[in-house]
Design an enzyme around this catalytic site. Sequence first.
Site, short mmCIF file in Angstrom:
data_model
loop_
_atom_site.label_atom_id
_atom_site.label_comp_id
_atom_site.label_asym_id
_atom_site.label_seq_id
_atom_site.Cartn_x
_atom_site.Cartn_y
_atom_site.Cartn_z
N ASP A 154 7.26 47.53 -73.89
CA ASP A 154 6.38 48.32 -74.76
C ASP A 154 6.84 49.77 -74.87
O ASP A 154 6.36 50.51 -75.74
CB ASP A 154 4.94 48.30 -74.23
N ASP A 199 1.65 47.79 -71.48
CA ASP A 199 1.80 48.01 -70.04
C ASP A 199 3.18 47.68 -69.50
O ASP A 199 3.44 47.86 -68.32
CB ASP A 199 0.76 47.18 -69.27
N ASP A 258 -0.70 45.23 -77.09
CA ASP A 258 0.06 44.13 -76.51
C ASP A 258 -0.96 43.13 -75.95
O ASP A 258 -2.13 43.48 -75.74
CB ASP A 258 0.96 44.68 -75.41
#
Length: 703
Positions: free
Chosen positions: A595, A591, A392
């Site tokens: 996700d 995080d 990410d």
Amino acid sequence: MKPIDTEYTCPMHPEVQQIGPGTCPKCGMALEPMMVSLENEENPELIDFRRRFWWTLPMTMIVTAIAMSGGFFDPMLGAARPWVELVLTTPVVLWSGWPFFVRCVQSIRNASPNMWTLIGLGTGAAYSYSVVATVAPQVFPPSFRTGAHVAVYFEAAAVIITLTLFGQLMELKARAQTSAAMKALLSLAPKTARRIRADGSEEDIPLNHVHEDDRLRVRPGEKVPVDGVVAEGESAVDESMLTGESMPVHKRPGDKVIGATLNTSGALIMVAEKIGAQTMLSQIVHMVAQAQRSRAPMQRVADVVAGWFVIVVVLVAVVTFLTWGFFGPQPSWAYALINAVAVLIIACPCALGLATPMSVMVATGMAASHGVLFRDAAAIESLRKVDTLIVDKTGTLTEGRPHFHSVVAAADWTEAEVLRIAASLDQGSEHPLAQAIVTEARERELELSTPENFESSSGIGVRGSVDSRRVTLGNTALMDDDKIDWSALAERAEALRQEGASVMHLAVDGVLVGLIAVADPIKASTQEALDSLRESGLRIIMATGDGLTTARAVGARLGIDEVHGEVKPADKHELVGKLQAEGRIVAMAGDGINDAPALARSNVGIAMGTGTDVAMSSAHLTLVKGDLRGIATARNISLATVRNMNQNLSFAFLYNALGVPIAAGVLYPAFGLLLSPMIAAVAMSFSSVSVVGNALRLSKAKV
């Protein structure tokens, strides 16, 4: 003393759990506390075995000396010699060896044959035979006699018991070292905290007396007692003991502080937010303990082998006994007994059972000291196979804390006025982008107005009134909704996006007056981490919810070729599945809550420790510091651990494959060599200790 309600478990069979100490019904091994403590109290079994060992060692040495003297003591002892050996051996076998016989009986009763089955049968057979040979020698045929006497093997039974005790002492001491990393983590926490009372006075209290919302003073050189937030003061806090970050982190009012970190310079007053088991340190210790008690997939092979191994060994011992008795040289049945006992003693499956649990315990403790938390042993074993890493952007590649980038003013407007109006409106928003704009305006000492009629349009911007003028701040979708022409600054907005910034348009009374750009800085460690991971052969893919232009700009700066922008949580989840369908072993690093689905679906989900609890609970691996360099560290630990497991399993299999035939006497026809049960006992003890010792080498591995 440990609390009476402490939970204990077996290192080899973590599913076995009970309140209080005891032995495992499956393998007979002493149970260990599920959570380590800082108490220096020794393992009760270690104390008991040490006492039994030292009390019986002199008797074993005397019996062995008499048996090995070659008749030196016969003039003194004469016909009383076997009786003297009986008197000296009986307390060794029946007192020192009593725990072994109890475990042997338990293993048979539970239909779970293990090392104690073999030791109990072997020493019991040697001792029982020798007692009958001493008390009633006339019952034995000539094939049992050596000269005028029936051979006795008291020394074999005594030495096996004593050496097994010694091997257990060495193993228990070595196993205790596997929790050293856990104890080091626990020792980080301070014992007391300095609480500020409501009247302003202060008192030192035990750490377990701290409550949420307590105001605590942390003086220079002291450790932060619990997790919380800075209320007053500024200081540099050394967080290296938990995160591995060598540079102290500057803290000011509003910043979070972590319990057990070290306040280096200024005085701080903090408000306690998380105490006891809620603190990061406690959660880390709990996660490590859980991982240490989990079973690696590789262990299943050893479990299957060990389950059948004892039965096969008993059959081999019976065949050895009968073969030597009927076909061996005289005294054939004496040879038969001693070789059958040697087979039983040398074939200890303990080394097989310890091969992977010891490696896992050492590896998880070592990883925690580097800021890497594995959820279980399967994650350790899987990580080395990963060939594709999805990352990410926000909070993973970047800091996750947006900073003001720049302001662009339209004609007839100044940058200061554009920023002032935007910041005035954003005072009503808690969005990180809004906070970055408000912070910049205040640092420039701009006088902000109070917004009215504040309205947030989820994900696209905000509306409201500032100084009685209608204000709109957001992306192009919000401008289109309000029918505001944003084309005049379109090229400038695109240029800012190509620099990696997020762009917001500001309109006053329906007319575009400027742009506000906010950027999320790339972490200083990100480039080094990605370069290292690429060198190790990983394919790097970025998947982010940010705009594609911004995502590509960040990707280009970091050398990431494959970039997916404007992806939703379901898209990340689908991307992981698509790569897995292509045969890829996928790790996902993120995080945020968005996700979590992808983290759960990936072969190895990696959560940034700076992220959300949802992300961390969905992941297989947590990086406490939130630094991608931790992935390279974790991968090195995975490779070293699996290599160590393979070494242990290979040694255990090889040891038994060679030891049992030699004990059965396969070398006798060609070389005249037989394996004494005493030597077999030494080899059996050495096998377990060597496996544990090899596992402890992991703590010295370079990662």
